[in-house]
Design an enzyme around this catalytic site. Structure first.
Site, PDB file in Angstrom:
ATOM      1  CE1 TYR A  71      -3.815   2.358   0.816  1.00  0.00           C
ATOM      2  CE2 TYR A  71      -2.371   3.218   2.542  1.00  0.00           C
ATOM      3  CZ  TYR A  71      -3.509   3.323   1.770  1.00  0.00           C
ATOM      4  OH  TYR A  71      -4.354   4.405   1.945  1.00  0.00           O
ATOM      5  CE  LYS A  99      -3.483   5.122  -1.391  1.00  0.00           C
ATOM      6  NZ  LYS A  99      -4.550   5.766  -2.166  1.00  0.00           N
TER       7      LYS A  99
HETATM    8  N1  LIG Z   1      -9.567   6.148   5.442  1.00  0.00           N
HETATM    9  C1  LIG Z   1      -8.307   6.467   5.693  1.00  0.00           C
HETATM   10  O1  LIG Z   1      -7.872   6.519   6.838  1.00  0.00           O
HETATM   11  C2  LIG Z   1      -7.378   6.818   4.563  1.00  0.00           C
HETATM   12  C3  LIG Z   1      -6.138   7.378   4.880  1.00  0.00           C
HETATM   13  C4  LIG Z   1      -5.261   7.714   3.857  1.00  0.00           C
HETATM   14  C5  LIG Z   1      -5.624   7.501   2.543  1.00  0.00           C
HETATM   15  N2  LIG Z   1      -6.829   6.944   2.257  1.00  0.00           N
HETATM   16  C6  LIG Z   1      -7.152   6.735   0.852  1.00  0.00           C
HETATM   17  O2  LIG Z   1      -8.347   7.395   0.548  1.00  0.00           O
HETATM   18  C7  LIG Z   1      -9.036   6.702  -0.482  1.00  0.00           C
HETATM   19  C8  LIG Z   1     -10.468   6.413  -0.034  1.00  0.00           C
HETATM   20  O3  LIG Z   1     -10.408   5.631   1.149  1.00  0.00           O
HETATM   21  P1  LIG Z   1     -11.708   5.329   2.033  1.00  0.00           P
HETATM   22  O4  LIG Z   1     -11.265   5.132   3.420  1.00  0.00           O
HETATM   23  O5  LIG Z   1     -12.765   6.298   1.700  1.00  0.00           O
HETATM   24  O6  LIG Z   1     -12.041   3.857   1.476  1.00  0.00           O
HETATM   25  P2  LIG Z   1     -13.424   3.194   1.017  1.00  0.00           P
HETATM   26  O7  LIG Z   1     -13.151   1.743   0.954  1.00  0.00           O
HETATM   27  O8  LIG Z   1     -14.555   3.687   1.836  1.00  0.00           O
HETATM   28  O9  LIG Z   1     -13.588   3.743  -0.464  1.00  0.00           O
HETATM   29  C9  LIG Z   1     -12.852   3.200  -1.498  1.00  0.00           C
HETATM   30  C10 LIG Z   1     -13.558   3.497  -2.782  1.00  0.00           C
HETATM   31  O10 LIG Z   1     -12.763   2.967  -3.831  1.00  0.00           O
HETATM   32  C11 LIG Z   1     -13.573   2.202  -4.687  1.00  0.00           C
HETATM   33  N3  LIG Z   1     -12.816   1.114  -5.252  1.00  0.00           N
HETATM   34  C12 LIG Z   1     -11.986   0.265  -4.599  1.00  0.00           C
HETATM   35  N4  LIG Z   1     -11.514  -0.656  -5.470  1.00  0.00           N
HETATM   36  C13 LIG Z   1     -12.057  -0.369  -6.685  1.00  0.00           C
HETATM   37  C14 LIG Z   1     -11.968  -0.953  -7.952  1.00  0.00           C
HETATM   38  N5  LIG Z   1     -11.238  -2.042  -8.175  1.00  0.00           N
HETATM   39  N6  LIG Z   1     -12.664  -0.407  -8.979  1.00  0.00           N
HETATM   40  C15 LIG Z   1     -13.432   0.686  -8.781  1.00  0.00           C
HETATM   41  N7  LIG Z   1     -13.556   1.295  -7.586  1.00  0.00           N
HETATM   42  C16 LIG Z   1     -12.886   0.766  -6.551  1.00  0.00           C
HETATM   43  C17 LIG Z   1     -14.681   1.654  -3.811  1.00  0.00           C
HETATM   44  O11 LIG Z   1     -15.804   1.303  -4.604  1.00  0.00           O
HETATM   45  C18 LIG Z   1     -14.935   2.849  -2.896  1.00  0.00           C
HETATM   46  O12 LIG Z   1     -15.809   3.751  -3.546  1.00  0.00           O
HETATM   47  C19 LIG Z   1      -8.235   5.438  -0.773  1.00  0.00           C
HETATM   48  O13 LIG Z   1      -7.397   5.670  -1.884  1.00  0.00           O
HETATM   49  C20 LIG Z   1      -7.390   5.286   0.482  1.00  0.00           C
HETATM   50  O14 LIG Z   1      -6.187   4.611   0.213  1.00  0.00           O
HETATM   51  C21 LIG Z   1      -7.719   6.597   3.224  1.00  0.00           C
END
Ligand SMILES: NC(=O)c1ccc[n+]([C@@H]2O[C@H](COP(=O)([O-])OP(=O)(O)OC[C@H]3O[C@@H](n4cnc5c(N)ncnc54)[C@H](O)[C@@H]3O)[C@@H](O)[C@H]2O)c1
Length: 252
Positions: A156, A160
């Site tokens: 991951y 990133k």
């Molecule tokens: N939540 C956190 O603490 C956090 C921290 C840092 C970065 N992020 C990043 O933020 C972004 C969103 O995270 P989140 O926590 O909202 O996660 P989440 O799982 O709630 O949302 C992920 C989204 O990505 C979509 N997705 C995943 N795989 C897919 C695929 N193969 N095809 C199409 N769509 C796909 C899902 O449908 C969903 O809409 C991610 O890139 C994550 O790495 C999250």
């Protein structure tokens, strides 16, 4: 009244818009006047997102982003049906948490394909002259793991980090057309998915995973508000940057 953060008359494509950060970005951008094109896998959940948006003319498209070859035709269809884009937020992403010695090449490939390759393919396809207005803006959602070592996240974190370094190159290449490309690197954000993960941890691990944030854990709104700035004309001179939104985690 003049508002430098207005997104009026901007069309913004958002991946990962069916939940968490992507959904909140869609809601926040629509509140600022944008027309939203919500992209993710699950149509029902995308419709739920649309029902929470302000204004009219929003639409949603379902795609499995790991099929990178489908992205070109999806972008063509979206622009045919909605007109040229002014902004993109790539928020779709997956995590694969396990010690590096257990990760297989297939794990790395899957994480990179969804988090990094699909985002760069989407940006490349969508920012052509035909599809993207000059002066537009791209926001890639990275993570503080692009900067710090969190054990168990080698695939991951690498995906990133690649986003951040690749974004600088895209920013330089697209600057000719005044298109800006920036990353946001959030710390731990309490999305439903993150909450479910935290709920599986024992008390010690929960404390470890959630400590170290001087301002506490983040909310999807914290990332969404930063994305408004980066998509708006207020950030017209900002490109190739990695905005860390982490409640102070990385300053210590
Ligand atoms: N939540 C956190 O603490 C956090 C921290 C840092 C970065 N992020 C990043 O933020 C972004 C969103 O995270 P989140 O926590 O909202 O996660 P989440 O799982 O709630 O949302 C992920 C989204 O990505 C979509 N997705 C995943 N795989 C897919 C695929 N193969 N095809 C199409 N769509 C796909 C899902 O449908 C969903 O809409 C991610 O890139 C994550 O790495 C999250």
């Amino acid at each position: 009244m003049f508002n430098p953060f207005s997104l009026n008359e901007k069309t913004i494509l958002i991946t990962g818009a069916s939940s968490g950060i992507g959904r909140q970005c869609a809601i926040a951008c629509s509140n600022m006047g944008a027309r939203i094109i919500a992209v993710a896998r699950n149509t029902e959940r995308l419709q739920e997102t649309l029902s929470q948006l302000k204004g009219e003319g929003h639409s949603c498209y379902s795609i499995e982003l790991s099929n990178c070859d489908d992205i070109k035709s999806l972008v063509a269809k979206i622009v045919n049906e909605n007109g040229k884009l002014d902004g993109i937020i790539c928020a779709a992403g997956i995590e694969r948490t396990m010690p590096a010695k257990l990760l297989t090449p297939a794990d790395y490939e899957e994480v990179f394909r969804i988090n990094t390759v699909s985002a760069f393919e989407l940006v490349s396809q969508a920012t052509t002259v035909k599809y993207f207005n000059a002066g537009g803006s791209v926001v890639l959602i990275s993570s503080i793991t692009s900067l710090i070592a969190r054990q168990g996240t080698a695939a991951y974190s690498a995906s990133k980090g690649a986003m951040v370094s690749g974004a600088r190159v895209l920013a330089a290449e697209l600057s000719k057309r005044k298109i800006r490309v920036n990353c946001i690197s959030p710390g731990t954000i309490l999305t439903p998915l993150m909450q479910n993960f935290l709920d599986t941890l024992n008390e010690d691990d929960y404390k470890k995973r959630t400590s170290g944030f001087p301002l506490g854990l983040g909310k999807p709104e914290d990332v969404a508000n930063a994305s408004i700035y980066l998509l708006s004309d207020a950030s017209r001179w900002v490109t190739g940057q990695n905005f860390v939104i982490d409640g102070g985690f990385t300053i210590q």
